[in-house]
Design a protein around this motif. Structure first.
Motif, mmCIF file in Angstrom:
data_model
loop_
_atom_site.group_PDB
_atom_site.id
_atom_site.type_symbol
_atom_site.label_atom_id
_atom_site.label_comp_id
_atom_site.label_asym_id
_atom_site.label_seq_id
_atom_site.Cartn_x
_atom_site.Cartn_y
_atom_site.Cartn_z
ATOM 1 N N GLY A 6 0.816 -1.210 0.000
ATOM 2 C CA GLY A 6 0.000 0.000 0.000
ATOM 3 C C GLY A 6 0.851 1.262 0.000
ATOM 4 N N LEU A 7 1.932 1.257 0.779
ATOM 5 C CA LEU A 7 2.857 2.390 0.787
ATOM 6 C C LEU A 7 3.551 2.525 -0.569
ATOM 7 N N ALA A 8 3.943 1.375 -1.137
ATOM 8 C CA ALA A 8 4.697 1.393 -2.388
ATOM 9 C C ALA A 8 3.876 1.954 -3.552
ATOM 10 N N CYS A 9 2.568 1.672 -3.550
ATOM 11 C CA CYS A 9 1.751 2.120 -4.684
ATOM 12 C C CYS A 9 1.016 3.430 -4.403
ATOM 13 N N GLY A 10 1.170 3.957 -3.199
ATOM 14 C CA GLY A 10 0.581 5.253 -2.902
ATOM 15 C C GLY A 10 -0.818 5.228 -2.330
ATOM 16 N N LEU A 11 -1.340 4.038 -2.033
ATOM 17 C CA LEU A 11 -2.645 3.971 -1.382
ATOM 18 C C LEU A 11 -2.547 4.374 0.088
ATOM 19 N N LEU A 12 -1.368 4.180 0.681
ATOM 20 C CA LEU A 12 -1.101 4.604 2.045
ATOM 21 C C LEU A 12 -0.005 5.658 2.019
ATOM 22 N N GLN A 13 -0.153 6.639 2.886
ATOM 23 C CA GLN A 13 0.812 7.738 2.904
ATOM 24 C C GLN A 13 1.780 7.670 4.072
ATOM 25 N N GLU A 14 1.349 7.099 5.190
ATOM 26 C CA GLU A 14 2.177 7.071 6.389
ATOM 27 C C GLU A 14 2.335 5.643 6.900
ATOM 28 N N PRO A 15 3.528 5.289 7.387
ATOM 29 C CA PRO A 15 3.723 3.945 7.936
ATOM 30 C C PRO A 15 2.966 3.754 9.249
ATOM 31 N N PRO A 37 -1.336 -21.635 -14.006
ATOM 32 C CA PRO A 37 -0.264 -21.637 -13.013
ATOM 33 C C PRO A 37 -0.721 -20.957 -11.734
ATOM 34 N N GLY A 38 -0.192 -21.386 -10.623
ATOM 35 C CA GLY A 38 -0.530 -20.749 -9.363
ATOM 36 C C GLY A 38 0.326 -19.510 -9.137
ATOM 37 N N GLU A 39 -0.305 -18.351 -9.160
ATOM 38 C CA GLU A 39 0.412 -17.105 -8.904
ATOM 39 C C GLU A 39 0.580 -16.919 -7.393
ATOM 40 N N HIS A 40 1.731 -16.407 -6.979
ATOM 41 C CA HIS A 40 1.952 -16.188 -5.551
ATOM 42 C C HIS A 40 0.998 -15.122 -5.024
ATOM 43 N N TRP A 41 0.539 -15.299 -3.791
ATOM 44 C CA TRP A 41 -0.474 -14.385 -3.240
ATOM 45 C C TRP A 41 0.015 -12.941 -3.181
ATOM 46 N N ARG A 42 1.305 -12.745 -2.988
ATOM 47 C CA ARG A 42 1.800 -11.372 -2.886
ATOM 48 C C ARG A 42 1.759 -10.672 -4.247
ATOM 49 N N VAL A 43 2.032 -11.404 -5.301
ATOM 50 C CA VAL A 43 1.933 -10.847 -6.655
ATOM 51 C C VAL A 43 0.482 -10.468 -6.951
ATOM 52 N N GLN A 44 -0.445 -11.348 -6.566
ATOM 53 C CA GLN A 44 -1.865 -11.078 -6.806
ATOM 54 C C GLN A 44 -2.344 -9.881 -5.984
ATOM 55 N N LEU A 45 -1.854 -9.760 -4.762
ATOM 56 C CA LEU A 45 -2.186 -8.605 -3.929
ATOM 57 C C LEU A 45 -1.744 -7.310 -4.609
ATOM 58 N N ARG A 46 -0.571 -7.333 -5.174
ATOM 59 C CA ARG A 46 -0.048 -6.143 -5.863
ATOM 60 C C ARG A 46 -0.949 -5.762 -7.041
ATOM 61 N N HIS A 47 -1.407 -6.772 -7.794
ATOM 62 C CA HIS A 47 -2.316 -6.504 -8.916
ATOM 63 C C HIS A 47 -3.610 -5.857 -8.415
ATOM 64 N N MET A 48 -4.160 -6.395 -7.339
ATOM 65 C CA MET A 48 -5.433 -5.882 -6.830
ATOM 66 C C MET A 48 -5.284 -4.450 -6.330
ATOM 67 N N LEU A 49 -4.209 -4.160 -5.609
ATOM 68 C CA LEU A 49 -4.006 -2.812 -5.084
ATOM 69 C C LEU A 49 -3.821 -1.806 -6.228
ATOM 70 N N LYS A 50 -3.170 -2.240 -7.282
ATOM 71 C CA LYS A 50 -3.013 -1.363 -8.447
ATOM 72 C C LYS A 50 -4.381 -1.034 -9.042
ATOM 73 N N GLN A 51 -5.242 -2.055 -9.164
ATOM 74 C CA GLN A 51 -6.597 -1.812 -9.662
ATOM 75 C C GLN A 51 -7.363 -0.863 -8.748
ATOM 76 N N LEU A 52 -7.215 -1.090 -7.448
ATOM 77 C CA LEU A 52 -7.944 -0.283 -6.479
ATOM 78 C C LEU A 52 -7.543 1.192 -6.593
ATOM 79 N N LYS A 53 -6.254 1.419 -6.782
ATOM 80 C CA LYS A 53 -5.787 2.792 -6.906
ATOM 81 C C LYS A 53 -6.261 3.422 -8.215
ATOM 82 N N GLU A 54 -6.182 2.655 -9.300
ATOM 83 C CA GLU A 54 -6.536 3.193 -10.615
ATOM 84 C C GLU A 54 -8.030 3.454 -10.752
ATOM 85 N N GLN A 55 -8.833 2.583 -10.152
ATOM 86 C CA GLN A 55 -10.265 2.670 -10.381
ATOM 87 C C GLN A 55 -11.020 3.296 -9.222
ATOM 88 N N ASN A 56 -10.357 3.372 -8.064
ATOM 89 C CA ASN A 56 -10.963 4.017 -6.895
ATOM 90 C C ASN A 56 -12.354 3.467 -6.620
#
Length: 292
Positions: free
Chosen positions: A227-236, A271-290
């Motif tokens: 979340g911090l890396a993609c900008g959905l979160l601003q503070e740790p 293929p089985g995608e790792h959960w962390r990779v899938q989480l990153r995809h979802m957060l990117k969608q969440l940020k882009e589509q709000n």
């Protein structure tokens, strides 16, 4: 002729991902107001009117804790409703794909659960879903049942979106660290169901979640970092691991609910995608589509 597919539970996060990732087909997605699967007469009327070829049952009572005080309602939707669907499909020659849960297990295993592993649900929700599996297979042995767990999506309410909200509201969080499983991005689950729908020869019980293993604490830490890396979160935020005994809930959760997906990945050619990779995809969608 184009295949006609009916998706139940249209307001849920999985059904919305099924619609978003649908292949070329004639698609009809109905919520509970339009189709209450626990009402056998209304179900029969709807199926005769819409005449689908395939039904993907994403309708479910999923309030795990509330099910402890509403076991009859959980049974009505998850067991009786699933059975109604299977009987209706059997009498009309329709294909049925039914979604179930890791809560059919007691969580006392030490290695991933095979689809054939003994079931022993801990609470009312898991018991209702297990009863649903049995009702489906009894009425329609050719049905495809896909167990999953820890599902999240850009749609609806789920652990990921709750954590993101709390991480913007608080300076610190405590998250259970002694319950282990695998997150499942609903978009990937939807793609697995569509792959199964294209393989009518598949029947019986299969498992699906993303690859890898984590605790709820590990999952929360990853949500924080991504979340911090993609900008959905601003503070740790400080995140502390706690035992489940420090966070009592009405329903007991399985301590270990990792599913063995090996056969499913092969059967669906996915293929089985790792959960962390899938989480990153979802957060990117969440940020882009709000999307709320």
């Amino acid at each position: 002729m184009m295949q006609k597919v009916l998706v139940t539970g249209a307001n849920g996060q999985l059904a919305q991902e099924l619609v978003a990732h649908a292949p070329e087909c004639e698609l009809l997605a109905l919520d509970r107001k339009a189709l209450d699967i626990s009402d056998a007469a209304a179900l029969a009327e709807q199926l005769d009117a819409s005449a689908p070829d395939v039904i993907i049952n994403a309708a479910a009572y999923t309030a795990v804790d509330r099910a402890e005080s509403e076991p009859e309602l959980a049974q009505q939707v998850n067991a009786e409703g699933a059975g109604n669907l299977a009987r209706a499909c059997a009498s009309r020659g329709l294909a049925l794909l039914h979604v179930s849960t890791d809560f059919v297990f007691d969580g006392r295993a030490s290695k991933p659960y095979l689809p054939s592993a003994p079931t022993a649900p801990l609470g009312a929700y898991g018991a209702s879903k297990l009863a649903g599996e049995k009702a489906v297979l009894e009425a329609l042995p050719s049905a495809f049942i896909l167990r999953t767990g820890w599902v999240y999506s850009r749609f609806g309410g789920n652990f990921v979106k709750t954590m993101l909200r709390l991480m913007t509201e608080r300076d610190e969080l405590s998250v259970v660290a002694d319950q282990v499983g695998t997150p499942t991005w609903a978009a990937g689950l939807a793609q697995a169901l569509w792959a199964a729908a294209a393989r009518p020869q598949l029947q019986g019980i299969y498992h699906w979640s993303d690859a890898g293993v984590c605790s709820w604490y590990d999952f929360a830490v990853a949500i924080h970092e991504e979340g911090l890396a993609c900008g959905l979160l601003q503070e740790p935020v400080r995140i502390y691991p706690i035992p489940a005994s420090d966070y009592p809930t009405p329903a007991e959760r399985p301590a270990y609910s990792v599913l063995d997906k090996t056969d499913t990945w092969l059967a669906l050619d996915l293929p089985g995608e790792h959960w962390r990779v899938q989480l990153r995809h979802m957060l990117k969608q969440l940020k882009e589509q709000n999307i709320d």
